[in-house]
Design a protein around this motif. Structure first.
Motif, PDB file in Angstrom:
ATOM      1  N   PHE A  96       0.832  -1.208   0.000  1.00  0.00           N
ATOM      2  CA  PHE A  96       0.000   0.000   0.000  1.00  0.00           C
ATOM      3  C   PHE A  96       0.865   1.255   0.000  1.00  0.00           C
ATOM      4  CE2 PHE A  96      -3.110  -3.093   1.655  1.00  0.00           C
ATOM      5  CZ  PHE A  96      -4.130  -2.860   0.741  1.00  0.00           C
ATOM      6  N   GLY A  97       2.075   1.161   0.539  1.00  0.00           N
ATOM      7  CA  GLY A  97       2.997   2.291   0.476  1.00  0.00           C
ATOM      8  C   GLY A  97       3.409   2.593  -0.947  1.00  0.00           C
ATOM      9  N   VAL A  98       3.678   1.547  -1.726  1.00  0.00           N
ATOM     10  CA  VAL A  98       4.046   1.723  -3.137  1.00  0.00           C
ATOM     11  C   VAL A  98       2.881   2.338  -3.911  1.00  0.00           C
ATOM     12  CG1 VAL A  98       4.551   0.503  -5.285  1.00  0.00           C
ATOM     13  CG2 VAL A  98       5.791  -0.090  -3.202  1.00  0.00           C
ATOM     14  N   ILE A  99       1.664   1.865  -3.637  1.00  0.00           N
ATOM     15  CA  ILE A  99       0.482   2.414  -4.308  1.00  0.00           C
ATOM     16  C   ILE A  99       0.345   3.903  -3.988  1.00  0.00           C
ATOM     17  CG2 ILE A  99      -2.040   2.350  -4.396  1.00  0.00           C
ATOM     18  CD1 ILE A  99      -1.857  -0.679  -3.911  1.00  0.00           C
ATOM     19  N   THR A 100       0.525   4.246  -2.713  1.00  0.00           N
ATOM     20  CA  THR A 100       0.443   5.646  -2.292  1.00  0.00           C
ATOM     21  C   THR A 100       1.537   6.475  -2.963  1.00  0.00           C
ATOM     22  OG1 THR A 100      -0.385   4.925  -0.132  1.00  0.00           O
ATOM     23  CG2 THR A 100       0.378   7.192  -0.308  1.00  0.00           C
ATOM     24  N   LEU A 101       2.743   5.932  -3.019  1.00  0.00           N
ATOM     25  CA  LEU A 101       3.870   6.647  -3.615  1.00  0.00           C
ATOM     26  C   LEU A 101       3.638   6.904  -5.099  1.00  0.00           C
ATOM     27  CD1 LEU A 101       6.711   7.817  -3.372  1.00  0.00           C
ATOM     28  CD2 LEU A 101       7.618   5.520  -3.786  1.00  0.00           C
TER      29      LEU A 101
END
Length: 226
Positions: A96-101
């Motif tokens: 989810f961090g990658v998606i947010t980034l």
């Protein structure tokens, strides 16, 4: 002295500015409370970036609340082992961090590279976009790279205890002494965005059209034919 400023005075100052700033702005500048929309200028990147950001940010926020707010002993008592928690934090949080980034990269690129959108943007818009992108990037760097290089570091035994201490008015800056630099930067910039919040378009997240809730009708205006 620097340690006390960074991990005690600065966080409290950001929290006070966040609260007082919102009250001041709401009382003096309600007309700018909602965000200026740039959707009519460019829609495709806005929709994709916004969708990815919102899909990713909610699980990321929940992960921060759990990781920082709930002691490790409580998680163990609830049957969540250290290994299981680590898998969720690294793989779930990483996903989810990658998606947010990616979402923030699209939104920030859109604001800087599309001339018409940039002209509509204020200086605070550009600063907030850049700062949010940097915060998310540092969070991902700390989660994926710092944890891989320093697997012995456990933020629940350092950052989490320091963080909870702030809210029970028992801050202890010593818990942050041996924390890796990437985590320190992520924490400091995270508090910094709260200080910026009341003076930027971020306040629009609190704007909910409550007057429409419960309305059971929509008014249509009929145009008379000539």
């Amino acid at each position: 002295m620097i340690e006390q400023f960074l991990w005690v005075i600065f966080p409290y100052a950001c929290i006070v500015i966040f609260i007082v700033g919102h009250i001041f702005r709401y009382r003096t500048d309600q007309f700018s409370w909602t965000a200026k929309s740039s959707e009519f200028i460019e829609k495709k990147q806005l929709m994709l970036g916004s969708m990815l950001f919102h899909i990713g940010i909610m699980p990321v926020i929940i992960g921060h609340v759990v990781g920082l707010g709930i002691p490790a002993s409580w998680m163990t008592a609830m049957g969540v082992s250290e290994h299981l928690y680590h898998l969720g934090a690294v793989y779930g949080g990483g996903l989810f961090g990658v998606i947010t980034l990616v979402g923030m990269l699209i939104l920030t690129s859109r604001r800087f590279t599309i001339r018409s959108v940039r002209k509509l943007s204020s200086a605070s818009d550009l600063v907030v976009n850049t700062l949010l992108l940097f915060i998310v990037f540092m969070g991902m760097y700390a989660t994926l790279f710092t944890n891989a290089v320093q697997p012995e570091f456990d933020y629940r035994e350092t950052i989490s205890i320091w963080f909870r201490g702030l809210f029970i008015l028992q801050p202890d800056a010593s818990f942050m002494r041996n924390v890796p630099v990437s985590f320190k930067i992520h924490a400091l910039t995270g508090f910094a965005i709260f200080a910026f919040w009341p003076f930027t378009r971020l306040v629009h997240v609190w704007s909910v059209p409550l007057n429409y809730i419960g309305r059971s009708y929509i008014l249509y205006r009929r145009h008379k034919s000539s």
